[in-house]
Motif scaffolding. Sequence first.
Motif, PDB file in Angstrom:
ATOM      1  N   UNK A  36       0.842  -1.167   0.091  1.00 60.97           N
ATOM      2  CA  UNK A  36       0.024   0.031   0.057  1.00 60.97           C
ATOM      3  C   UNK A  36       0.711   1.199  -0.102  1.00 60.97           C
ATOM      4  N   UNK A  37       2.128   1.119   0.279  1.00 63.36           N
ATOM      5  CA  UNK A  37       2.916   2.240   0.675  1.00 63.36           C
ATOM      6  C   UNK A  37       3.326   3.186  -0.846  1.00 63.36           C
ATOM      7  N   UNK A  38       3.605   4.457  -0.568  1.00 65.74           N
ATOM      8  CA  UNK A  38       4.013   5.150  -1.565  1.00 65.74           C
ATOM      9  C   UNK A  38       5.058   6.181  -1.370  1.00 65.74           C
ATOM     10  N   UNK A  39       5.461   6.920  -2.151  1.00 68.12           N
ATOM     11  CA  UNK A  39       6.585   7.657  -2.128  1.00 68.12           C
ATOM     12  C   UNK A  39       7.852   7.049  -1.573  1.00 68.12           C
ATOM     13  N   UNK A  40       8.452   7.559  -0.649  1.00 69.25           N
ATOM     14  CA  UNK A  40       9.819   7.066  -0.439  1.00 69.25           C
ATOM     15  C   UNK A  40       9.390   5.557   0.272  1.00 69.25           C
ATOM     16  N   UNK A  41       8.477   5.119   0.911  1.00 67.40           N
ATOM     17  CA  UNK A  41       8.111   3.753   1.440  1.00 67.40           C
ATOM     18  C   UNK A  41       7.901   2.884   0.410  1.00 67.40           C
TER      19      UNK A  41
ATOM     20  N   UNK B 191       1.003  15.855  -0.708  1.00 65.05           N
ATOM     21  CA  UNK B 191       1.080  14.489  -0.604  1.00 65.05           C
ATOM     22  C   UNK B 191       0.493  13.792   0.371  1.00 65.05           C
TER      23      UNK B 191
ATOM     24  N   UNK C  13      -5.786   7.482   2.345  1.00 70.42           N
ATOM     25  CA  UNK C  13      -5.400   5.888   1.949  1.00 70.42           C
ATOM     26  C   UNK C  13      -5.447   5.076   3.320  1.00 70.42           C
TER      27      UNK C  13
ATOM     28  N   UNK D  65       6.985  15.357  -4.930  1.00 70.18           N
ATOM     29  CA  UNK D  65       5.924  14.188  -4.712  1.00 70.18           C
ATOM     30  C   UNK D  65       4.422  14.987  -5.065  1.00 70.18           C
TER      31      UNK D  65
END
Lengths: 219, 282
Positions: A123-128, B80, B88, B148
Amino acid sequence: MPDSIERALAAALTDACYFGQILIRKAGENGFVLCHRDDQGFDGLRLFQNPEDAIEISKFDDIENYRPLKTAPNLSRGWQLAVVDLSDLRRALDYFYPGRLAALVAWKENRLKTTPLRQTLDRQSGMYRIAAKISDAQINSLVGDFCRSDGGCLRAILWKRNESGIIPSTKLPPEKFEPAHDQALGPGPTTAAIAVIPLLCQEACNLLVAAARKVVKGE
Amino acid sequence: MENRQTTSALLIVGHGSTVNPDSSAPTLAYAAEIRRRHFFVDVACAFWKEEPSLRDARFFFDDSAIKEVYVVPNFISEGYFTQTVIPRELELGGRITNRGNGQTWKYCEPVGNDSEMTELLLKRAKEIAPEAPAGSTTLIIAAHGTDLNENSAGAAKREAEKIRKLDRYAAVLNLYMEEPPLITHWMKLTDTKNVVVVPFFISDGLHSYEDIPVMLGIAKKRSALNLSAAARDEIFRQNPYKIGNRSLYYASAIGTEPQLADIIIKQVARFDCGSEGSLPTS
Protein backbone atom coordinates in the motif's frame (compact mmCIF):
# COMPACT_ATOMS: atom_id res chain seq x y z
CA MET A 1 -21.02 9.03 30.90
CA PRO A 2 -18.16 6.58 30.26
CA ASP A 3 -17.61 5.74 26.61
CA SER A 4 -17.04 2.21 25.28
CA ILE A 5 -13.30 2.33 25.92
CA GLU A 6 -13.77 3.46 29.51
CA ARG A 7 -16.40 0.75 30.06
CA ALA A 8 -14.08 -1.92 28.66
CA LEU A 9 -11.18 -0.57 30.72
CA ALA A 10 -13.30 -0.64 33.88
CA ALA A 11 -14.22 -4.26 33.16
CA ALA A 12 -10.57 -5.25 32.63
CA LEU A 13 -9.23 -3.53 35.75
CA THR A 14 -8.60 -5.48 38.91
CA ASP A 15 -7.19 -4.05 42.16
CA ALA A 16 -3.78 -4.20 40.50
CA CYS A 17 -2.93 -5.08 36.92
CA TYR A 18 -0.21 -4.70 34.33
CA PHE A 19 -0.56 -2.85 31.05
CA GLY A 20 2.74 -3.30 29.24
CA GLN A 21 5.37 -2.00 31.65
CA ILE A 22 2.84 -0.06 33.71
CA LEU A 23 1.40 -1.20 37.01
CA ILE A 24 -2.12 0.19 37.56
CA ARG A 25 -3.51 0.10 41.09
CA LYS A 26 -6.88 1.25 42.30
CA ALA A 27 -6.59 4.00 44.90
CA GLY A 28 -9.48 5.27 46.98
CA GLU A 29 -13.02 5.24 45.71
CA ASN A 30 -12.47 6.35 42.11
CA GLY A 31 -8.76 7.00 41.67
CA PHE A 32 -5.81 5.06 40.29
CA VAL A 33 -2.06 5.13 40.79
CA LEU A 34 0.32 4.20 37.99
CA CYS A 35 4.02 3.48 38.07
CA HIS A 36 6.60 1.41 36.19
CA ARG A 37 5.96 -2.21 37.11
CA ASP A 38 9.55 -2.63 38.27
CA ASP A 39 9.16 0.32 40.65
CA GLN A 40 6.45 -1.30 42.75
CA GLY A 41 7.09 -0.59 46.43
CA PHE A 42 9.89 1.90 45.72
CA ASP A 43 10.04 5.14 47.70
CA GLY A 44 11.18 8.43 46.28
CA LEU A 45 9.33 8.22 42.97
CA ARG A 46 8.63 11.55 41.23
CA LEU A 47 4.95 12.27 41.72
CA PHE A 48 2.65 13.42 38.94
CA GLN A 49 -1.09 14.12 39.03
CA ASN A 50 -2.13 15.16 35.55
CA PRO A 51 -2.91 12.63 32.79
CA GLU A 52 -1.10 14.94 30.33
CA ASP A 53 2.11 14.34 32.37
CA ALA A 54 2.17 10.90 30.73
CA ILE A 55 3.25 12.61 27.48
CA GLU A 56 6.57 13.72 28.97
CA ILE A 57 7.05 10.61 31.15
CA SER A 58 6.79 8.37 28.09
CA LYS A 59 8.77 10.58 25.69
CA PHE A 60 12.30 9.57 26.71
CA ASP A 61 13.88 6.40 28.11
CA ASP A 62 16.12 6.29 31.18
CA ILE A 63 19.13 7.53 29.20
CA GLU A 64 17.16 10.40 27.63
CA ASN A 65 16.75 8.82 24.21
CA TYR A 66 13.53 9.74 22.40
CA ARG A 67 11.05 6.83 22.31
CA PRO A 68 9.41 6.85 18.86
CA LEU A 69 7.78 3.49 19.66
CA LYS A 70 5.79 3.78 22.85
CA THR A 71 5.32 0.01 23.18
CA ALA A 72 9.08 -0.56 23.19
CA PRO A 73 10.17 -2.12 26.50
CA ASN A 74 12.09 0.98 27.55
CA LEU A 75 9.57 3.01 29.53
CA SER A 76 11.45 5.21 31.97
CA ARG A 77 11.38 4.43 35.69
CA GLY A 78 11.19 6.52 38.83
CA TRP A 79 7.75 8.14 38.47
CA GLN A 80 4.30 7.72 39.91
CA LEU A 81 1.16 9.17 38.34
CA ALA A 82 -2.04 9.50 40.39
CA VAL A 83 -5.26 10.12 38.45
CA VAL A 84 -8.62 10.97 39.94
CA ASP A 85 -10.97 8.78 37.93
CA LEU A 86 -11.50 6.33 35.09
CA SER A 87 -11.67 9.07 32.48
CA ASP A 88 -8.25 10.45 33.47
CA LEU A 89 -6.86 6.91 33.64
CA ARG A 90 -8.00 6.28 30.07
CA ARG A 91 -6.42 9.58 28.98
CA ALA A 92 -3.10 8.74 30.67
CA LEU A 93 -3.00 5.23 29.20
CA ASP A 94 -3.76 6.66 25.77
CA TYR A 95 -0.62 8.79 26.12
CA PHE A 96 1.52 5.94 27.46
CA TYR A 97 0.35 3.42 24.86
CA PRO A 98 -1.44 5.41 22.15
CA GLY A 99 -4.28 3.61 20.40
CA ARG A 100 -3.84 0.35 22.30
CA LEU A 101 -7.04 0.61 24.35
CA ALA A 102 -9.13 1.25 21.24
CA ALA A 103 -7.53 -1.78 19.56
CA LEU A 104 -8.26 -3.89 22.63
CA VAL A 105 -11.92 -2.88 22.68
CA ALA A 106 -12.26 -3.56 18.95
CA TRP A 107 -10.62 -6.96 19.44
CA LYS A 108 -12.94 -7.87 22.31
CA GLU A 109 -15.89 -6.89 20.13
CA ASN A 110 -14.59 -8.94 17.18
CA ARG A 111 -14.24 -5.90 14.94
CA LEU A 112 -10.46 -5.48 14.99
CA LYS A 113 -9.37 -5.88 11.38
CA THR A 114 -5.82 -7.19 11.05
CA THR A 115 -3.74 -6.41 7.98
CA PRO A 116 -1.10 -8.82 6.59
CA LEU A 117 2.36 -7.28 6.36
CA ARG A 118 2.54 -7.74 2.59
CA GLN A 119 -0.67 -5.73 2.22
CA THR A 120 0.73 -2.96 4.41
CA LEU A 121 3.93 -2.84 2.37
CA ASP A 122 2.15 -2.99 -1.00
CA ARG A 123 0.00 0.00 0.00
CA GLN A 124 2.96 2.32 0.55
CA SER A 125 3.88 5.20 -1.73
CA GLY A 126 6.59 7.83 -1.98
CA MET A 127 9.82 6.96 -0.20
CA TYR A 128 8.30 3.81 1.35
CA ARG A 129 7.14 2.22 -1.92
CA ILE A 130 10.42 0.34 -2.22
CA ALA A 131 9.78 -1.47 1.10
CA ALA A 132 7.47 -3.90 -0.73
CA LYS A 133 10.53 -5.41 -2.42
CA ILE A 134 11.66 -7.05 0.81
CA SER A 135 11.98 -10.85 0.51
CA ASP A 136 10.18 -13.35 2.76
CA ALA A 137 13.51 -14.39 4.26
CA GLN A 138 14.33 -10.75 5.02
CA ILE A 139 10.90 -10.29 6.62
CA ASN A 140 11.48 -13.36 8.77
CA SER A 141 14.73 -11.94 10.02
CA LEU A 142 13.59 -8.31 10.35
CA VAL A 143 10.36 -9.02 12.25
CA GLY A 144 12.15 -11.57 14.42
CA ASP A 145 14.53 -8.86 15.54
CA PHE A 146 12.47 -5.65 15.35
CA CYS A 147 9.31 -6.91 17.05
CA ARG A 148 10.79 -9.19 19.70
CA SER A 149 9.46 -8.49 23.17
CA ASP A 150 12.90 -8.44 24.79
CA GLY A 151 14.24 -5.22 23.36
CA GLY A 152 11.88 -4.54 20.45
CA CYS A 153 8.17 -4.16 21.16
CA LEU A 154 5.76 -5.44 23.81
CA ARG A 155 2.72 -5.86 21.57
CA ALA A 156 1.24 -9.28 20.82
CA ILE A 157 1.27 -9.64 17.03
CA LEU A 158 -2.10 -10.46 15.47
CA TRP A 159 -1.19 -9.85 11.80
CA LYS A 160 0.22 -12.41 9.37
CA ARG A 161 3.01 -12.17 6.84
CA ASN A 162 0.63 -12.50 3.89
CA GLU A 163 -2.93 -13.37 3.01
CA SER A 164 -2.14 -17.11 3.22
CA GLY A 165 -1.90 -16.67 6.96
CA ILE A 166 1.81 -17.43 7.39
CA ILE A 167 3.21 -16.14 10.68
CA PRO A 168 5.46 -13.12 10.12
CA SER A 169 8.56 -14.63 11.70
CA THR A 170 9.62 -18.09 12.79
CA LYS A 171 12.27 -16.43 14.97
CA LEU A 172 9.66 -15.22 17.44
CA PRO A 173 8.33 -17.54 20.17
CA PRO A 174 4.69 -18.73 19.88
CA GLU A 175 3.80 -16.53 22.89
CA LYS A 176 4.53 -13.44 20.80
CA PHE A 177 1.28 -14.08 18.94
CA GLU A 178 -0.72 -14.80 22.08
CA PRO A 179 -2.70 -11.84 23.52
CA ALA A 180 -3.03 -13.49 26.93
CA HIS A 181 0.74 -13.73 27.38
CA ASP A 182 2.48 -11.07 29.44
CA GLN A 183 5.04 -9.91 26.85
CA ALA A 184 7.00 -7.96 29.47
CA LEU A 185 7.84 -11.25 31.20
CA GLY A 186 9.67 -12.61 28.18
CA PRO A 187 9.18 -15.97 26.43
CA GLY A 188 8.15 -19.14 28.13
CA PRO A 189 5.08 -20.48 29.87
CA THR A 190 5.42 -18.22 32.94
CA THR A 191 2.35 -16.29 33.96
CA ALA A 192 2.23 -12.94 35.68
CA ALA A 193 1.23 -12.86 39.33
CA ILE A 194 -1.43 -10.27 38.58
CA ALA A 195 -3.84 -9.62 35.74
CA VAL A 196 -2.49 -8.35 32.40
CA ILE A 197 -4.25 -6.05 29.95
CA PRO A 198 -2.79 -6.94 26.53
CA LEU A 199 -1.09 -4.58 24.11
CA LEU A 200 -2.29 -5.72 20.70
CA CYS A 201 -0.77 -5.14 17.27
CA GLN A 202 -3.25 -5.39 14.41
CA GLU A 203 -0.93 -4.08 11.69
CA ALA A 204 2.77 -3.41 11.17
CA CYS A 205 3.68 0.08 12.40
CA ASN A 206 5.33 2.78 10.35
CA LEU A 207 8.63 2.08 12.12
CA LEU A 208 8.63 -1.49 10.83
CA VAL A 209 7.76 -0.28 7.33
CA ALA A 210 10.68 2.18 7.56
CA ALA A 211 12.95 -0.65 8.74
CA ALA A 212 11.83 -2.83 5.79
CA ARG A 213 12.74 0.03 3.45
CA LYS A 214 16.22 0.17 4.97
CA VAL A 215 16.66 -3.59 4.51
CA VAL A 216 15.72 -3.31 0.83
CA LYS A 217 18.05 -0.36 0.33
CA GLY A 218 20.85 -2.20 2.15
CA GLU A 219 21.26 0.59 4.68
CA MET B 1 -19.48 27.68 16.87
CA GLU B 2 -22.21 25.15 17.51
CA ASN B 3 -21.56 22.79 20.38
CA ARG B 4 -21.10 19.30 18.94
CA GLN B 5 -20.93 17.65 22.32
CA THR B 6 -23.65 15.11 21.64
CA THR B 7 -22.90 13.51 18.26
CA SER B 8 -19.56 14.63 16.83
CA ALA B 9 -15.96 13.59 17.35
CA LEU B 10 -12.78 15.25 16.12
CA LEU B 11 -9.67 13.53 14.80
CA ILE B 12 -6.65 15.81 14.41
CA VAL B 13 -4.04 14.33 12.10
CA GLY B 14 -0.40 15.27 12.44
CA HIS B 15 2.81 14.16 10.75
CA GLY B 16 4.78 13.15 13.84
CA SER B 17 8.39 12.05 13.77
CA THR B 18 10.53 9.06 14.69
CA VAL B 19 13.48 11.31 15.54
CA ASN B 20 12.08 14.65 16.74
CA PRO B 21 10.53 14.56 20.22
CA ASP B 22 8.84 17.94 19.67
CA SER B 23 7.04 17.14 16.43
CA SER B 24 3.73 15.94 17.86
CA ALA B 25 3.66 18.31 20.84
CA PRO B 26 1.59 21.11 19.21
CA THR B 27 -0.98 18.66 17.84
CA LEU B 28 -1.36 16.95 21.24
CA ALA B 29 -1.64 20.35 22.95
CA TYR B 30 -4.35 21.56 20.54
CA ALA B 31 -6.28 18.33 21.11
CA ALA B 32 -6.08 18.77 24.89
CA GLU B 33 -7.22 22.40 24.57
CA ILE B 34 -10.16 21.51 22.32
CA ARG B 35 -11.07 18.63 24.64
CA ARG B 36 -11.24 21.10 27.53
CA ARG B 37 -13.77 23.17 25.61
CA HIS B 38 -16.19 20.22 25.31
CA PHE B 39 -17.15 21.00 21.73
CA PHE B 40 -17.00 17.33 20.79
CA VAL B 41 -17.94 13.98 22.33
CA ASP B 42 -14.36 12.88 21.83
CA VAL B 43 -11.15 14.40 20.50
CA ALA B 44 -8.23 12.25 19.38
CA CYS B 45 -4.99 12.60 17.44
CA ALA B 46 -3.37 10.30 14.92
CA PHE B 47 0.00 10.54 13.22
CA TRP B 48 1.78 9.30 10.14
CA LYS B 49 5.06 8.62 11.93
CA GLU B 50 4.03 8.34 15.54
CA GLU B 51 1.44 6.56 17.62
CA PRO B 52 -1.47 6.33 17.48
CA SER B 53 -1.15 5.70 13.78
CA LEU B 54 -3.68 6.67 11.15
CA ARG B 55 -4.51 2.98 10.86
CA ASP B 56 -5.16 2.80 14.62
CA ALA B 57 -7.60 5.71 14.30
CA ARG B 58 -9.99 3.55 12.27
CA PHE B 59 -10.90 1.85 15.56
CA PHE B 60 -11.48 5.06 17.52
CA PHE B 61 -14.87 6.69 18.18
CA ASP B 62 -16.72 3.43 18.68
CA ASP B 63 -19.40 5.04 20.82
CA SER B 64 -22.83 4.67 19.25
CA ALA B 65 -23.60 8.28 20.17
CA ILE B 66 -20.96 9.46 17.70
CA LYS B 67 -22.59 10.03 14.31
CA GLU B 68 -19.91 12.18 12.65
CA VAL B 69 -16.15 12.20 12.86
CA TYR B 70 -14.43 15.33 11.56
CA VAL B 71 -10.90 14.72 10.35
CA VAL B 72 -8.73 17.85 10.37
CA PRO B 73 -5.19 17.57 8.98
CA ASN B 74 -2.85 19.68 11.09
CA PHE B 75 -0.78 20.25 8.00
CA ILE B 76 0.45 23.49 6.54
CA SER B 77 -0.66 22.78 2.99
CA GLU B 78 -2.75 20.58 0.76
CA GLY B 79 -0.31 18.06 -0.71
CA TYR B 80 1.03 14.52 -0.68
CA PHE B 81 -0.03 13.80 2.90
CA THR B 82 -3.49 15.35 2.75
CA GLN B 83 -4.30 14.04 -0.70
CA THR B 84 -2.60 10.63 -0.74
CA VAL B 85 -1.44 9.34 2.64
CA ILE B 86 -4.24 10.39 5.01
CA PRO B 87 -7.19 9.26 2.81
CA ARG B 88 -5.45 5.97 2.03
CA GLU B 89 -4.53 5.14 5.62
CA LEU B 90 -7.90 6.19 7.09
CA GLU B 91 -9.77 4.55 4.18
CA LEU B 92 -11.56 7.75 3.25
CA GLY B 93 -13.38 7.74 -0.06
CA GLY B 94 -13.62 11.50 -0.44
CA ARG B 95 -14.63 14.49 1.60
CA ILE B 96 -17.50 12.40 3.03
CA THR B 97 -17.14 8.70 3.87
CA ASN B 98 -20.03 6.66 5.20
CA ARG B 99 -18.75 3.83 7.39
CA GLY B 100 -20.36 0.43 7.84
CA ASN B 101 -21.19 1.32 11.46
CA GLY B 102 -23.39 4.21 10.31
CA GLN B 103 -20.84 6.91 11.08
CA THR B 104 -20.00 9.64 8.63
CA TRP B 105 -16.36 10.71 8.48
CA LYS B 106 -15.92 14.24 7.18
CA TYR B 107 -12.54 15.14 5.78
CA CYS B 108 -11.81 18.82 6.38
CA GLU B 109 -9.22 21.06 4.79
CA PRO B 110 -5.76 21.34 6.35
CA VAL B 111 -5.28 24.16 8.86
CA GLY B 112 -2.76 25.81 6.54
CA ASN B 113 -5.59 26.59 4.11
CA ASP B 114 -7.28 28.88 6.62
CA SER B 115 -7.33 32.60 5.88
CA GLU B 116 -6.14 33.32 9.43
CA MET B 117 -2.74 31.87 8.57
CA THR B 118 -1.96 35.16 6.83
CA GLU B 119 -2.59 37.05 10.07
CA LEU B 120 -0.46 34.58 12.00
CA LEU B 121 2.41 35.01 9.55
CA LEU B 122 2.23 38.80 9.82
CA LYS B 123 2.01 38.63 13.61
CA ARG B 124 5.00 36.31 13.87
CA ALA B 125 7.05 38.45 11.47
CA LYS B 126 6.31 41.61 13.46
CA GLU B 127 7.06 39.90 16.80
CA ILE B 128 10.55 38.77 15.86
CA ALA B 129 11.58 41.99 14.14
CA PRO B 130 9.68 44.81 15.88
CA GLU B 131 12.38 47.36 15.11
CA ALA B 132 12.71 46.52 11.42
CA PRO B 133 10.66 48.96 9.28
CA ALA B 134 8.50 46.88 6.92
CA GLY B 135 9.30 49.27 4.07
CA SER B 136 12.95 48.19 4.11
CA THR B 137 12.31 44.57 4.92
CA THR B 138 11.83 41.43 2.84
CA LEU B 139 9.54 38.82 4.34
CA ILE B 140 10.47 35.26 3.38
CA ILE B 141 7.97 32.47 3.88
CA ALA B 142 10.20 29.40 4.07
CA ALA B 143 8.40 26.18 3.14
CA HIS B 144 9.25 22.60 2.23
CA GLY B 145 8.12 22.03 -1.34
CA THR B 146 8.43 18.58 -2.84
CA ASP B 147 8.32 16.89 -6.21
CA LEU B 148 5.91 14.31 -4.73
CA ASN B 149 3.02 16.75 -5.02
CA GLU B 150 2.74 19.92 -7.03
CA ASN B 151 0.38 21.48 -4.48
CA SER B 152 2.85 21.26 -1.61
CA ALA B 153 4.44 24.59 -2.43
CA GLY B 154 1.11 26.22 -3.16
CA ALA B 155 0.13 27.32 0.34
CA ALA B 156 3.32 29.32 0.87
CA LYS B 157 2.94 30.85 -2.60
CA ARG B 158 -0.66 31.80 -1.85
CA GLU B 159 0.29 33.38 1.50
CA ALA B 160 3.12 35.32 -0.11
CA GLU B 161 0.75 36.65 -2.77
CA LYS B 162 -1.79 37.72 -0.16
CA ILE B 163 0.80 39.54 1.95
CA ARG B 164 2.36 41.12 -1.14
CA LYS B 165 -1.01 42.66 -2.00
CA LEU B 166 -1.11 44.35 1.42
CA ASP B 167 1.91 46.37 0.26
CA ARG B 168 3.47 46.47 3.73
CA TYR B 169 6.82 44.82 3.09
CA ALA B 170 9.37 45.90 0.53
CA ALA B 171 9.18 42.38 -0.85
CA VAL B 172 7.53 39.08 0.05
CA LEU B 173 9.07 35.82 -1.16
CA ASN B 174 8.04 32.19 -0.94
CA LEU B 175 11.22 30.08 -0.89
CA TYR B 176 11.57 26.32 -0.55
CA MET B 177 13.87 23.65 0.78
CA GLU B 178 13.41 21.16 -2.05
CA GLU B 179 12.25 23.08 -5.09
CA PRO B 180 13.01 26.45 -6.68
CA PRO B 181 13.11 29.22 -5.68
CA LEU B 182 15.46 27.79 -3.05
CA ILE B 183 16.01 29.15 0.45
CA THR B 184 19.74 28.70 -0.13
CA HIS B 185 19.61 31.54 -2.69
CA TRP B 186 18.02 34.09 -0.33
CA MET B 187 20.99 36.50 -0.55
CA LYS B 188 20.69 36.74 -4.34
CA LEU B 189 16.90 36.97 -4.22
CA THR B 190 16.69 39.84 -1.71
CA ASP B 191 18.12 43.34 -1.74
CA THR B 192 16.73 44.94 1.43
CA LYS B 193 18.67 45.72 4.60
CA ASN B 194 16.35 43.61 6.73
CA VAL B 195 15.15 40.10 5.97
CA VAL B 196 12.58 38.28 8.10
CA VAL B 197 12.24 34.51 7.66
CA VAL B 198 9.18 32.66 8.97
CA PRO B 199 9.24 28.86 8.53
CA PHE B 200 5.86 27.77 7.15
CA PHE B 201 5.80 24.51 9.11
CA ILE B 202 3.34 23.03 11.57
CA SER B 203 5.91 22.29 14.26
CA ASP B 204 9.51 22.99 15.06
CA GLY B 205 11.77 20.14 14.07
CA LEU B 206 14.86 19.31 12.12
CA HIS B 207 13.77 21.62 9.28
CA SER B 208 13.32 24.73 11.45
CA TYR B 209 16.06 23.96 14.00
CA GLU B 210 18.74 23.03 11.53
CA ASP B 211 18.02 22.55 7.83
CA ILE B 212 16.71 26.04 7.09
CA PRO B 213 19.28 27.80 9.35
CA VAL B 214 22.04 25.95 7.45
CA MET B 215 20.48 27.02 4.14
CA LEU B 216 20.32 30.62 5.39
CA GLY B 217 23.94 30.47 6.55
CA ILE B 218 23.16 31.22 10.21
CA ALA B 219 24.07 27.75 11.57
CA LYS B 220 26.33 24.84 10.85
CA LYS B 221 25.10 21.29 10.58
CA ARG B 222 25.13 20.04 14.17
CA SER B 223 22.53 17.26 14.69
CA ALA B 224 20.20 19.71 16.40
CA LEU B 225 17.82 17.00 17.56
CA ASN B 226 20.50 15.64 19.89
CA LEU B 227 20.64 18.99 21.70
CA SER B 228 18.50 19.99 24.67
CA ALA B 229 15.25 21.84 23.95
CA ALA B 230 16.79 25.07 25.26
CA ALA B 231 19.86 24.67 23.06
CA ARG B 232 17.68 23.95 20.00
CA ASP B 233 15.59 27.06 20.64
CA GLU B 234 18.74 29.25 20.75
CA ILE B 235 18.56 29.53 16.97
CA PHE B 236 15.38 31.62 17.38
CA ARG B 237 16.85 33.85 20.09
CA GLN B 238 19.87 35.42 18.42
CA ASN B 239 18.08 37.86 16.18
CA PRO B 240 19.13 39.77 14.27
CA TYR B 241 21.86 37.79 12.53
CA LYS B 242 24.31 40.21 10.93
CA ILE B 243 25.38 38.97 7.51
CA GLY B 244 27.40 41.60 5.67
CA ASN B 245 25.31 44.75 5.83
CA ARG B 246 22.10 42.73 6.23
CA SER B 247 20.07 41.97 9.35
CA LEU B 248 18.36 38.60 9.20
CA TYR B 249 15.58 37.71 11.64
CA TYR B 250 14.61 34.05 12.01
CA ALA B 251 11.32 32.87 13.57
CA SER B 252 10.14 29.53 14.90
CA ALA B 253 7.56 27.48 12.95
CA ILE B 254 4.25 29.21 12.33
CA GLY B 255 2.24 26.16 13.42
CA THR B 256 3.29 26.58 17.06
CA GLU B 257 0.99 29.60 17.48
CA PRO B 258 -1.67 28.83 20.14
CA GLN B 259 -4.42 30.18 17.85
CA LEU B 260 -4.05 27.00 15.80
CA ALA B 261 -6.55 25.29 18.15
CA ASP B 262 -9.17 27.83 17.04
CA ILE B 263 -8.21 27.30 13.41
CA ILE B 264 -8.65 23.53 13.79
CA ILE B 265 -12.19 24.06 15.11
CA LYS B 266 -12.81 26.51 12.29
CA GLN B 267 -12.06 23.83 9.70
CA VAL B 268 -14.97 21.80 11.08
CA ALA B 269 -17.31 24.78 10.78
CA ARG B 270 -16.01 25.47 7.28
CA PHE B 271 -16.73 21.91 6.26
CA ASP B 272 -20.34 22.23 7.35
CA CYS B 273 -20.64 25.51 5.47
CA GLY B 274 -20.38 23.60 2.24
CA SER B 275 -16.78 22.90 1.39
CA GLU B 276 -17.51 19.20 0.94
CA GLY B 277 -17.10 17.51 -2.39
CA SER B 278 -14.49 15.33 -3.94
CA LEU B 279 -10.88 15.44 -2.85
CA PRO B 280 -8.70 17.73 -4.88
CA THR B 281 -6.45 15.63 -7.03
CA SER B 282 -2.71 15.72 -6.70
